[in-house]
Design an enzyme around this catalytic site. Structure first.
Site, PDB file in Angstrom:
ATOM      1  N   GLY A  35      54.212  52.107 -15.589  1.00  0.00           N
ATOM      2  CA  GLY A  35      53.900  50.701 -15.306  1.00  0.00           C
ATOM      3  C   GLY A  35      53.149  50.471 -14.012  1.00  0.00           C
ATOM      4  N   LYS A 188      55.783  10.949 -11.588  1.00  0.00           N
ATOM      5  CA  LYS A 188      56.530  12.077 -12.152  1.00  0.00           C
ATOM      6  C   LYS A 188      57.619  12.556 -11.197  1.00  0.00           C
ATOM      7  CE  LYS A 188      55.118  16.763 -12.446  1.00  0.00           C
ATOM      8  NZ  LYS A 188      54.114  17.756 -12.833  1.00  0.00           N
ATOM      9  N   THR A 223      54.588  18.320 -18.698  1.00  0.00           N
ATOM     10  CA  THR A 223      54.047  17.162 -17.965  1.00  0.00           C
ATOM     11  C   THR A 223      53.020  16.416 -18.811  1.00  0.00           C
ATOM     12  OG1 THR A 223      54.332  18.364 -15.885  1.00  0.00           O
ATOM     13  CG2 THR A 223      52.779  16.506 -15.864  1.00  0.00           C
TER      14      THR A 223
HETATM   15  C1  R5P Z   1      52.695  20.340 -10.653  1.00  0.00           C
HETATM   16  O1  R5P Z   1      52.849  19.452  -9.807  1.00  0.00           O
HETATM   17  C2  R5P Z   1      51.371  20.630 -11.279  1.00  0.00           C
HETATM   18  O2  R5P Z   1      50.370  19.813 -10.754  1.00  0.00           O
HETATM   19  C3  R5P Z   1      51.410  20.518 -12.784  1.00  0.00           C
HETATM   20  O3  R5P Z   1      51.597  19.153 -13.142  1.00  0.00           O
HETATM   21  C4  R5P Z   1      52.520  21.326 -13.368  1.00  0.00           C
HETATM   22  O4  R5P Z   1      52.470  22.629 -12.891  1.00  0.00           O
HETATM   23  C5  R5P Z   1      52.477  21.347 -14.873  1.00  0.00           C
HETATM   24  O5  R5P Z   1      53.540  22.109 -15.352  1.00  0.00           O
HETATM   25  P1  R5P Z   1      54.040  21.958 -16.832  1.00  0.00           P
HETATM   26  O6  R5P Z   1      52.854  22.117 -17.738  1.00  0.00           O
HETATM   27  O7  R5P Z   1      55.044  23.063 -17.000  1.00  0.00           O
HETATM   28  O8  R5P Z   1      54.681  20.616 -16.965  1.00  0.00           O
END
Ligand code: R5P
Length: 292
Positions: A35, A188, A223
């Protein structure tokens, strides 16, 4: 100047070399049966070299390859090594969210600098502030001009550009100003232990609008799918998604498309079928200025 692609360069060295009009080559590499990574420069090195290595999964393997390349380049006689990392892994662990945690991005940047890197170039790092740990010069390219061009190609009217979180407001403002449309952000929250993402309801007029959600990274797709569902519930006509780094882990694509998103468009800092925008012209332009 010679431009050299590492095992995870996504062939950007060829595209960049063509634009600048210089020579490029790829390192030889393999993995030993246990590896461990093996790297060999196939020819004599010039004084100035540019190493390109993205850090998409498997990140730790790609990191070790990058460390071996920087160190070996100096051993073989390079005088100045410029490091280009199109996708900077570990950039989201940019502070101690819980007591005792590693600030991973700082540790990794310190190693890259300690190995002798003379200039560091990356694309849309999660927080530009993280680069302040470096004492060498650096550039963070944010591809808003490429996003604006891509959105214009989609030929949409009544566009609203949205960031899924407050941190991305600068990115969407920049793109929206370039194409002359509205922009906003969603609110968020991420649970630091479970990783679960929640969006607070927010009143944004999206009814009958074409929504373009822009984020720096799509990882699990959680997200983006939450954001898409929220705007569709509020009457959006269509939802497109643009991002710089499309990690698209596990069933992210399915999750995003089943939440109503029409198309996922990303840059080529990470290779996959959604990487439709090349960052090569922007990297080439920074390198050109460096060697003028
Ligand atoms: C976090 O603040 C980044 O800007 C992205 O929104 C995040 O990494 C997205 O992650 P996921 O697709 O797992 O929700």
């Amino acid at each position: 100047m010679l431009i050299i692609g590492g095992p995870a360069s996504n062939n950007l060295e060829n595209e960049i070399a063509d634009i600048i009009g210089m020579r490029s080559l790829k390192v030889d590499y393999k993995i030993f049966p246990d590896g461990e990574s093996y790297i060999r420069f196939p020819e004599k090195l010039e004084e100035d070299i540019v190493l390109i290595q993205s850090l998409f999964p498997p990140q730790d393997k790609h990191l070790i390859e990058l460390f071996l390349m920087i160190d070996t380049a100096y051993n073989l006689g390079a005088e100045r090594v410029i490091v280009v990392v199109p996708y900077m892994a570990y950039s989201r662990q940019d502070k101690r969210f819980l007591e005792g945690e590693a600030i991973s991005i700082e540790s990794i940047l310190k190693i890259i600098e300690k190995l002798g890197t003379k200039y560091f170039l990356t694309v849309d790092i999660h927080k530009e502030n993280s680069l302040k740990i470096l004492s060498i010069p650096y550039t963070n390219i944010v591809p808003t001009v490429l996003f604006a061009e891509k959105i214009q190609e989609l030929n949409l009217d009544n566009i609203v550009i949205l960031s899924p979180d407050a941190g991305g407001i600068g990115r969407v403002r920049d793109v929206a100003e370039k194409i002359g449309c509205e922009y906003d952000f969603l609110e968020k929250r991420r649970d630091r232990i479970s990783g679960e993402v929640r969006l607070r309801p927010k009143n944004i007029d999206v009814a009958n609008k074409n929504i373009v959600i822009i984020d720096d990274i799509i990882s699990t797709g959680g997200t983006i799918s939450l954001a898409a569902k929220q705007v569709i519930k509020n009457g959006a006509r269509s939802v497109y998604v643009l991002c710089t780094h499309a990690l698209l882990i596990n069933n992210a694509v399915k999750k995003i498309l089943s939440s109503g998103v029409k198309e996922i468009i990303a840059t080529n800092t990470i290779p996959n079928i959604y990487s439709k925008i090349s960052v090569a012209p922007l990297i080439a332009s920074v390198l050109n200025n460096l060697f003028k």
